[in-house]
Design an enzyme around this catalytic site. Structure first.
Site, PDB file in Angstrom:
ATOM      1  N   THR A   1      -4.032 -17.664 -12.794  1.00 18.77           N
ATOM      2  CA  THR A   1      -3.219 -18.847 -12.519  1.00 18.77           C
ATOM      3  C   THR A   1      -3.021 -19.645 -13.795  1.00 18.77           C
ATOM      4  O   THR A   1      -3.925 -19.724 -14.627  1.00 18.77           O
ATOM      5  CB  THR A   1      -3.926 -19.735 -11.476  1.00 18.77           C
ATOM      6  OG1 THR A   1      -4.085 -18.993 -10.265  1.00 18.77           O
ATOM      7  CG2 THR A   1      -3.132 -20.994 -11.180  1.00 18.77           C
ATOM      8  N   GLY A   2      -1.843 -20.228 -13.943  1.00 23.32           N
ATOM      9  CA  GLY A   2      -1.612 -21.124 -15.064  1.00 23.32           C
ATOM     10  C   GLY A   2      -0.340 -20.805 -15.817  1.00 23.32           C
ATOM     11  O   GLY A   2       0.350 -19.820 -15.547  1.00 23.32           O
TER      12      GLY A   2
ATOM     13  N   ASP B   1      -5.712 -13.123 -16.992  1.00 14.47           N
ATOM     14  CA  ASP B   1      -5.743 -14.564 -16.750  1.00 14.47           C
ATOM     15  C   ASP B   1      -5.861 -15.283 -18.083  1.00 14.47           C
ATOM     16  O   ASP B   1      -6.244 -14.695 -19.104  1.00 14.47           O
ATOM     17  CB  ASP B   1      -6.922 -14.933 -15.840  1.00 14.47           C
ATOM     18  CG  ASP B   1      -6.736 -16.270 -15.135  1.00 14.47           C
ATOM     19  OD1 ASP B   1      -5.722 -16.943 -15.371  1.00 14.47           O
ATOM     20  OD2 ASP B   1      -7.619 -16.642 -14.324  1.00 14.47           O
ATOM     21  N   GLY B   2      -5.556 -16.568 -18.067  1.00 12.79           N
ATOM     22  CA  GLY B   2      -5.717 -17.400 -19.244  1.00 12.79           C
ATOM     23  C   GLY B   2      -7.088 -18.045 -19.277  1.00 12.79           C
ATOM     24  O   GLY B   2      -7.991 -17.697 -18.500  1.00 12.79           O
ATOM     25  N   ALA B   3      -7.251 -19.005 -20.168  1.00 11.01           N
ATOM     26  CA  ALA B   3      -8.508 -19.755 -20.274  1.00 11.01           C
ATOM     27  C   ALA B   3      -8.203 -21.101 -20.899  1.00 11.01           C
ATOM     28  O   ALA B   3      -7.231 -21.258 -21.637  1.00 11.01           O
ATOM     29  CB  ALA B   3      -9.534 -19.001 -21.118  1.00 11.01           C
TER      30      ALA B   3
ATOM     31  N   LYS C   1     -12.752 -22.187 -17.626  1.00 10.31           N
ATOM     32  CA  LYS C   1     -11.536 -22.037 -16.847  1.00 10.31           C
ATOM     33  C   LYS C   1     -11.562 -23.047 -15.694  1.00 10.31           C
ATOM     34  O   LYS C   1     -12.607 -23.550 -15.338  1.00 10.31           O
ATOM     35  CB  LYS C   1     -11.418 -20.606 -16.291  1.00 10.31           C
ATOM     36  CG  LYS C   1     -11.222 -19.558 -17.391  1.00 10.31           C
ATOM     37  CD  LYS C   1     -11.214 -18.137 -16.872  1.00 10.31           C
ATOM     38  CE  LYS C   1     -10.325 -17.923 -15.683  1.00 10.31           C
ATOM     39  NZ  LYS C   1      -8.918 -18.373 -15.922  1.00 10.31           N
ATOM     40  N   GLY C   2     -10.383 -23.316 -15.153  1.00 13.03           N
ATOM     41  CA  GLY C   2     -10.319 -24.209 -14.009  1.00 13.03           C
ATOM     42  C   GLY C   2      -9.431 -25.408 -14.196  1.00 13.03           C
ATOM     43  O   GLY C   2      -9.358 -26.274 -13.324  1.00 13.03           O
TER      44      GLY C   2
ATOM     45  N   GLU D   1     -10.363 -17.457  -9.049  1.00 11.10           N
ATOM     46  CA  GLU D   1     -10.285 -16.704 -10.303  1.00 11.10           C
ATOM     47  C   GLU D   1     -11.574 -15.928 -10.550  1.00 11.10           C
ATOM     48  O   GLU D   1     -11.548 -14.768 -10.962  1.00 11.10           O
ATOM     49  CB  GLU D   1     -10.003 -17.662 -11.463  1.00 11.10           C
ATOM     50  CG  GLU D   1      -8.586 -18.216 -11.460  1.00 11.10           C
ATOM     51  CD  GLU D   1      -8.349 -19.302 -12.478  1.00 11.10           C
ATOM     52  OE1 GLU D   1      -7.177 -19.625 -12.706  1.00 11.10           O
ATOM     53  OE2 GLU D   1      -9.333 -19.836 -13.038  1.00 11.10           O
TER      54      GLU D   1
ATOM     55  N   LYS E   1      -6.864 -22.451 -27.867  1.00  6.51           N
ATOM     56  CA  LYS E   1      -7.962 -22.304 -26.904  1.00  6.51           C
ATOM     57  C   LYS E   1      -9.234 -21.720 -27.524  1.00  6.51           C
ATOM     58  O   LYS E   1     -10.264 -21.645 -26.867  1.00  6.51           O
ATOM     59  CB  LYS E   1      -7.509 -21.419 -25.728  1.00  6.51           C
ATOM     60  CG  LYS E   1      -6.216 -21.871 -25.044  1.00  6.51           C
ATOM     61  CD  LYS E   1      -6.309 -23.282 -24.532  1.00  6.51           C
ATOM     62  CE  LYS E   1      -5.161 -23.654 -23.600  1.00  6.51           C
ATOM     63  NZ  LYS E   1      -3.849 -23.607 -24.243  1.00  6.51           N
TER      64      LYS E   1
END
Length: 234
Positions: free
Chosen positions: A34-35, A87-89, A100-101, A109, A127
């Site tokens: 997500t993101g 996924d991203g971070a 993450k979050g 996730e 990041k």
């Protein structure tokens, strides 16, 4: 000749989103996070959606985006194992540990990441950190435990605040609340993750150490830098 115009953060995210396609095999079910960076990956994947069977999604927002592109979304319980999770971070360190979050989807996730054989993290270079904790640490909590957990973080030197949306506590896809914790320097992410996960009322802490990245695709002005965390100690 004038120097080339520097790439924007959004352009760097699009760069790594496209690069992640190289880590996707044919005929698999994959996990998708997500993101904003993941959204670029989904846009790229939509142009080659026939290469995968479908995906397990980490949030309602991602599920809607995938379905809008005609990509089949599986429930996590329908799938025994995923080939890869993309996924991203919000932060990633030189060992592949992450925070993450920021998008409030950390619990799902982490569930999807745990089902995957490989975690491909896609980020822009902002990041990358040496020590986790500069970005406010998200922690999903059961609301009745909020004040006690805030006090437990205070005892560690952290300041925890309930994440708000439109003046009220944000409610996650799981019906819970998010605390954002500042003032921490997380030097031992696996131990920190285990400790906070043991606090009653914590659903998930946004430290991803036990489900760390196998590889990071980092967007830089010079292109995509690939950083591998495979090998002993995983």
């Amino acid at each position: 000749m004038s120097a080339a115009t520097p790439m924007t953060q959004d352009e760097l995210k699009a760069l790594v989103g496209r690069a992640a396609l190289e880590h996707i095999g044919h005929g698999h079910i994959i996990g998708i996070g997500t993101g904003s960076t993941v959204n670029h990956f989904i846009e790229a994947l939509a142009q080659q959606r026939e290469r995968i069977v479908g995906a397990v999604s980490s949030s309602e927002a991602t599920t809607q985006r995938l379905r809008a592109h005609g990509i089949r979304v599986f429930d996590a319980n329908e799938v025994e194992e995923l080939a890869v999770y993309v996924d991203g971070a919000d932060e990633i360190d030189p060992r592949g540990f992450m925070i993450k979050g920021g998008g409030a989807a950390l619990t799902r996730e982490k569930i999807v990441a745990a089902q995957a054989r490989r975690f491909v993290c896609i980020v822009d270079q902002s990041k990358w950190v040496q020590t986790l904790g500069r970005f406010p640490l998200p922690v999903e909590v059961i609301p009745m435990a909020t004040q006690r957990i805030i006090r437990q973080f205070a005892a560690l030197g952290g300041t925890a605040r309930v994440r708000l949306r439109d003046g009220a506590p944000l409610v996650t896809d799981n019906g819970q609340h998010i605390l954002d914790v500042t003032g921490l320097a997380i030097t031992d992410p696996p131990a920190f993750e285990s400790m906070v996960n043991d606090w009653p009322g914590v659903v998930t802490v946004g430290v991803f150490a036990h489900q760390r990245a196998h590889v990071c695709l980092m967007g830089t002005p010079e292109g995509v830098r690939t950083i591998s965390f495979d090998g002993p100690g995983r």
